[in-house]
Design an enzyme around this catalytic site. Structure first.
Site, short mmCIF file in Angstrom:
data_model
loop_
_atom_site.label_atom_id
_atom_site.label_comp_id
_atom_site.label_asym_id
_atom_site.label_seq_id
_atom_site.Cartn_x
_atom_site.Cartn_y
_atom_site.Cartn_z
N CYS A 138 52.17 39.31 33.73
CA CYS A 138 52.09 40.21 32.59
C CYS A 138 52.24 39.38 31.31
O CYS A 138 52.60 38.21 31.37
CB CYS A 138 53.21 41.24 32.67
SG CYS A 138 53.21 42.10 34.23
N ARG A 184 46.48 37.90 30.78
CA ARG A 184 47.55 37.76 31.77
C ARG A 184 47.74 39.03 32.60
O ARG A 184 48.43 39.01 33.61
CB ARG A 184 48.87 37.44 31.07
CG ARG A 184 48.85 36.13 30.34
CD ARG A 184 50.16 35.92 29.65
NE ARG A 184 51.21 35.66 30.61
CZ ARG A 184 51.60 34.46 30.99
NH1 ARG A 184 51.02 33.40 30.49
NH2 ARG A 184 52.55 34.30 31.87
N TRP A 193 50.27 43.89 34.62
CA TRP A 193 49.46 43.73 35.83
C TRP A 193 50.40 44.16 36.94
O TRP A 193 51.33 43.43 37.27
CB TRP A 193 49.04 42.27 35.96
CG TRP A 193 48.00 42.00 36.98
CD1 TRP A 193 46.65 42.20 36.85
CD2 TRP A 193 48.19 41.42 38.28
NE1 TRP A 193 46.00 41.79 37.99
CE2 TRP A 193 46.91 41.32 38.88
CE3 TRP A 193 49.30 40.99 39.01
CZ2 TRP A 193 46.74 40.80 40.16
CZ3 TRP A 193 49.11 40.47 40.27
CH2 TRP A 193 47.84 40.38 40.84
N ASN A 200 58.30 40.44 32.69
CA ASN A 200 57.26 39.78 33.48
C ASN A 200 57.97 39.17 34.69
O ASN A 200 58.99 38.52 34.54
CB ASN A 200 56.61 38.69 32.61
CG ASN A 200 55.62 37.83 33.38
OD1 ASN A 200 55.17 38.22 34.46
ND2 ASN A 200 55.31 36.67 32.83
N GLY A 201 57.46 39.41 35.91
CA GLY A 201 58.06 38.81 37.10
C GLY A 201 58.55 39.87 38.07
O GLY A 201 58.11 41.03 38.01
N GLU A 206 33.05 25.26 44.87
CA GLU A 206 33.46 25.74 43.55
C GLU A 206 32.44 26.74 42.99
O GLU A 206 32.82 27.77 42.43
CB GLU A 206 33.64 24.54 42.60
CG GLU A 206 33.92 24.87 41.16
CD GLU A 206 35.20 25.69 40.93
OE1 GLU A 206 36.00 25.84 41.85
OE2 GLU A 206 35.35 26.18 39.79
N LYS A 252 33.22 30.67 41.97
CA LYS A 252 32.90 31.25 40.66
C LYS A 252 32.00 32.47 40.82
O LYS A 252 32.17 33.48 40.15
CB LYS A 252 32.21 30.22 39.77
CG LYS A 252 33.11 29.15 39.21
CD LYS A 252 34.01 29.70 38.13
CE LYS A 252 35.17 28.78 37.85
NZ LYS A 252 36.17 28.65 38.89
N GLU A 308 34.08 35.49 42.28
CA GLU A 308 35.10 36.11 41.43
C GLU A 308 34.52 36.77 40.20
O GLU A 308 35.08 37.73 39.69
CB GLU A 308 36.19 35.10 41.03
CG GLU A 308 35.74 34.01 40.11
CD GLU A 308 36.86 33.08 39.69
OE1 GLU A 308 37.98 33.55 39.48
OE2 GLU A 308 36.61 31.87 39.55
N HIS A 362 25.56 24.40 63.08
CA HIS A 362 26.70 24.82 63.91
C HIS A 362 27.11 26.26 63.61
O HIS A 362 28.23 26.65 63.91
CB HIS A 362 27.88 23.87 63.69
CG HIS A 362 27.53 22.45 64.04
ND1 HIS A 362 27.43 22.02 65.33
CD2 HIS A 362 27.21 21.40 63.25
CE1 HIS A 362 27.08 20.74 65.33
NE2 HIS A 362 26.94 20.34 64.07
N LYS A 394 45.24 35.37 35.17
CA LYS A 394 45.11 33.95 34.84
C LYS A 394 46.24 33.11 35.45
O LYS A 394 45.98 32.02 35.94
CB LYS A 394 45.11 33.78 33.32
CG LYS A 394 44.85 32.37 32.84
CD LYS A 394 43.42 31.94 33.13
CE LYS A 394 43.14 30.52 32.75
NZ LYS A 394 41.94 30.02 33.44
C1 F6R Z 1 39.25 30.32 39.69
C2 F6R Z 1 40.60 30.23 39.20
C3 F6R Z 1 41.72 30.21 40.18
C4 F6R Z 1 42.77 29.14 39.76
C5 F6R Z 1 43.99 29.22 40.70
C6 F6R Z 1 45.00 28.15 40.40
O1 F6R Z 1 38.33 30.33 38.65
O2 F6R Z 1 40.83 30.18 38.03
O3 F6R Z 1 41.26 29.97 41.47
O4 F6R Z 1 42.17 27.88 39.83
O5 F6R Z 1 44.60 30.47 40.58
O6 F6R Z 1 45.49 28.25 39.10
P1 F6R Z 1 46.25 27.05 38.41
O7 F6R Z 1 45.29 25.94 38.26
O8 F6R Z 1 46.72 27.61 37.11
O9 F6R Z 1 47.38 26.68 39.32
#
Ligand code: F6R
Length: 611
Positions: free
Chosen positions: A2, A27, A74, A98-99, A484, A488, A491, A507, A606
């Site tokens: 949050c 957040r 959140w 938050n938490g 990767e 992307k 998500e 396989h 995030k």
């Molecule tokens: C994907 C993404 C997440 C973060 C993951 C780790 O686009 O952003 O997969 O890479 O949650 O986050 P950090 O790097 O902050 O530990």
């Protein structure tokens, strides 16, 4: 998860708080709320959904007063609705959080037995009740009442608290969740993250676990729950408020993709001294790395992919065996870690719960720790600073939930670390080091060139926008780029996408291939190219819709696939850094064409500060 903002001063707090929430919305975004104090009265406004709903409510019913707290939520306890939205009030006390309060069930049971009644399903409301309870014992000592309540709660939390009877005081508490104090002129602030109040101040105090900050408009005091004064030296950030804005792009994600050339320059800046060919990795106790015999990298999501690239770089350049583990797996599998081990945690936010827990476990087994973080003074950074140190990526604030420039800078920072480890082991001649550095310094220009293809990539996205699935294939480091790219696409566009090693096609995944399956193949000269071309033929012969990422100098493939996504030629170690760029743009445009919320994809946040 949050977002928290608090302000105390002489100006109207509402606009400061709302502006702060806007910058923290990434957040958490299922609901938002605000509380201010005015003439010993508490004014609370809450709304479900995006921040616009709260902003509209405030137009109808403003929040008066020059002290206040605000929150974007959140949900972790209780459904996302107005009752569960923060702030929560009990008696004179109003709180945002938050938490997670881990012992909330036991505390609630005790309070219920004492006759307390609760409005929401949240763990936060319990804290408001506890503080209000202690206020009866210490009616003129708001900090003491907070301290007494904190003695009873366990868990991870950042709190901002108001007391109707103390309108000249705002309290912030930090325990394993981020909280900073912004130091202004005649006004002071609390925030989960710097950008929330960057337009008001650049001077910050980063709170540590167990800190309680007592804010007045003209001074701030930090103490622990026993009332002992703590000294926290202020830092000054050179991020301008504009750095945290969209800068003319439609979305933060697009802005951040385009910031990558500059981000790479910032990561490299000052980290190499030309005269004596020395790598300067400030923040690391490099002597502690000299006798390392094995490395384990722990990370999550995109940062994990940076780890997979680092494995290749470190093993080839420094000849040290490297294992890469998802932090969420590592922390629960009793890993074999010895004192000669280095464990590297990679995390953009520096707050990811699994990565932090994995590093704590590694520390308990006496491994050396190194953090690679973007957010300065984050929890992971601070943990590793008690070991071999933290190396910062310097990507600048990353607002979009999807990580882009953080990954690029992680790759570059890990490349520098691999070079340092190789140099320490006498495996790197000066000339070879110079060659590596030359190619690193050329990367920003190559990224600029690759970004010019954005209009063509949008055209490709148009052809794929209605797809239900996309397979991405590559070999070696291009397999990591495929992983990767698939993450992307999933998500952001909610299209099911899989990254697969092309060599594994026979396989299993070849069974998926027919004319309805779009397959994107990464085929770069010098990187198992011929083998990948054979895979490409097999895919094509099964009627799949084939898309290709190849070198701009690859005339044959360009002729066969006129819409190929192109990357400039570069050193093999930097190919994944360039190859992810068209995939980031592809994922971005797929999401944008499908009308989705690019910067805040559903169900994602995030900083994943809880499991
Ligand atoms: C994907 C993404 C997440 C973060 C993951 C780790 O686009 O952003 O997969 O890479 O949650 O986050 P950090 O790097 O902050 O530990």
């Amino acid at each position: 998860m949050c977002g928290i903002v608090g302000a105390i001063g002489t100006q109207n707090a509402e606009s400061i708080l709302l502006d702060g929430l806007k910058r923290l919305e990434y957040r958490g975004y299922d609901s938002a709320g605000m509380a201010t104090l005015d003439a010993h009265q508490t004014h609370i406004r809450k709304a479900v959904g995006k921040l616009g709903a709260l902003a509209s409510l405030l137009k109808e019913r403003p929040c008066p007063g020059s002290v206040g707290i605000a929150h974007t939520r959140w949900a972790s306890h209780g459904r996302p609705n107005e009752i569960n939205a923060h702030p929560h009030q009990f008696g004179p006390i109003t709180i945002v959080h938050n938490g997670i309060i881990e012992n909330h069930a036991a505390l609630k049971k005790d309070l219920l037995a004492q006759g307390h009644q609760f409005e929401s399903d949240t763990d936060t409301e319990i804290v408001a009740h506890l503080i209000a309870q202690f206020k009866k014992e210490y009616p003129t000592d708001f900090p003491k009442a907070v301290s007494k309540a904190l003695e009873l709660i366990h868990g991870a939390y950042a709190l901002a608290i108001l007391d109707q009877d103390s309108p000249d005081t705002l309290i912030g508490v930090r325990q394993a969740c981020p909280l900073v104090v912004g130091l202004g002129n005649g006004e002071n602030f609390l925030a989960s993250d710097f950008p929330a109040v960057l337009s008001h101040t650049r001077r910050f105090m980063v709170l540590e676990d167990g800190d309680m900050a007592i804010l007045h408009k003209d001074r701030v005091q930090v103490q622990n729950i026993h009332g002992e004064i703590q000294t926290r030296t202020p830092i000054t950030l050179d991020w301008s408020p504009a750095t945290a804005e969209k800068g003319g792009f439609k979305h933060f994600m697009l802005k951040e993709i385009f910031e990558q050339p500059q981000a790479v320059i910032d990561t490299l800046r000052g980290r190499f001294s030309l005269g004596d060919l020395e790598l300067v990795l400030e923040g690391l106790q490099t002597d502690l790395l000299k006798n390392i015999q094995q490395i384990t990298i722990v990370a999550c999501g995109t940062s994990y992919h940076a780890g997979l690239i680092a494995k290749r770089l470190i093993e080839e350049l420094a000849q040290i065996p490297v294992e890469v583990d998802l932090a969420s797996e590592f922390r629960y599998r009793n890993p074999l870690i010895r004192t000669s081990h280095l464990v590297i945690g990679i995390s953009q936010s520096g707050e990811t719960a699994d990565t932090l827990a994995a590093l704590v476990l590694a520390k308990s087994k006496n491994a050396q720790l190194v953090a690679l973080c973007n957010v300065v003074d984050s929890a992971i950074a601070r943990l590793c600073n008690t070991s071999a140190g933290t190396f910062y990526t310097r990507a600048g604030p990353e607002i979009s939930v999807a990580s882009t420039k953080a990954l690029l800078t992680q790759i570059i920072a890990l490349y520098l670390l691999a070079l340092l480890l190789a140099q320490q082991r006498g495996l790197l001649h000066a000339q070879t080091l110079e060659k590596h550095l030359d190619s690193l310094y050329q990367l920003p220009l190559l990224l600029e060139a690759a970004l010019k293809q954005e209009p063509e990539i949008r055209q490709t996205a148009k052809r794929l926008a209605q797809s239900e699935n996309i397979l991405l294939m590559g070999r070696g480091l291009l397999h990591v780029a495929a992983l990767e790219g698939a993450l992307k696409i999933k998500e952001l566009s909610y299209i099911h996408a899989e990254g697969y090693p092309a060599g594994e096609m026979k396989h299993g995944p070849i069974a998926l291939i027919d004319e309805k399956m779009p397959v994107l193949v990464l085929a770069i000269q010098g990187m198992n190219y011929e083998k990948t071309l054979s895979n490409l033929e097999e895919i094509k012969s099964r009627g799949a819709q084939v898309f290709v990422v190849c070198n701009e100098t690859d005339h044959e493939l360009r002729q066969a696939y006129p819409n190929a996504l192109l990357i400039p030629t570069c050193s093999p170690y930097l190919v994944p850094a360039l190859a992810v760029l068209p995939l980031q743009l592809l994922a971005y445009h797929l999401a944008d064409l499908r009308g989705l919320d690019v910067d805040q994809p559903r169900n994602l946040a995030k900083s994943v500060t809880i499991e």
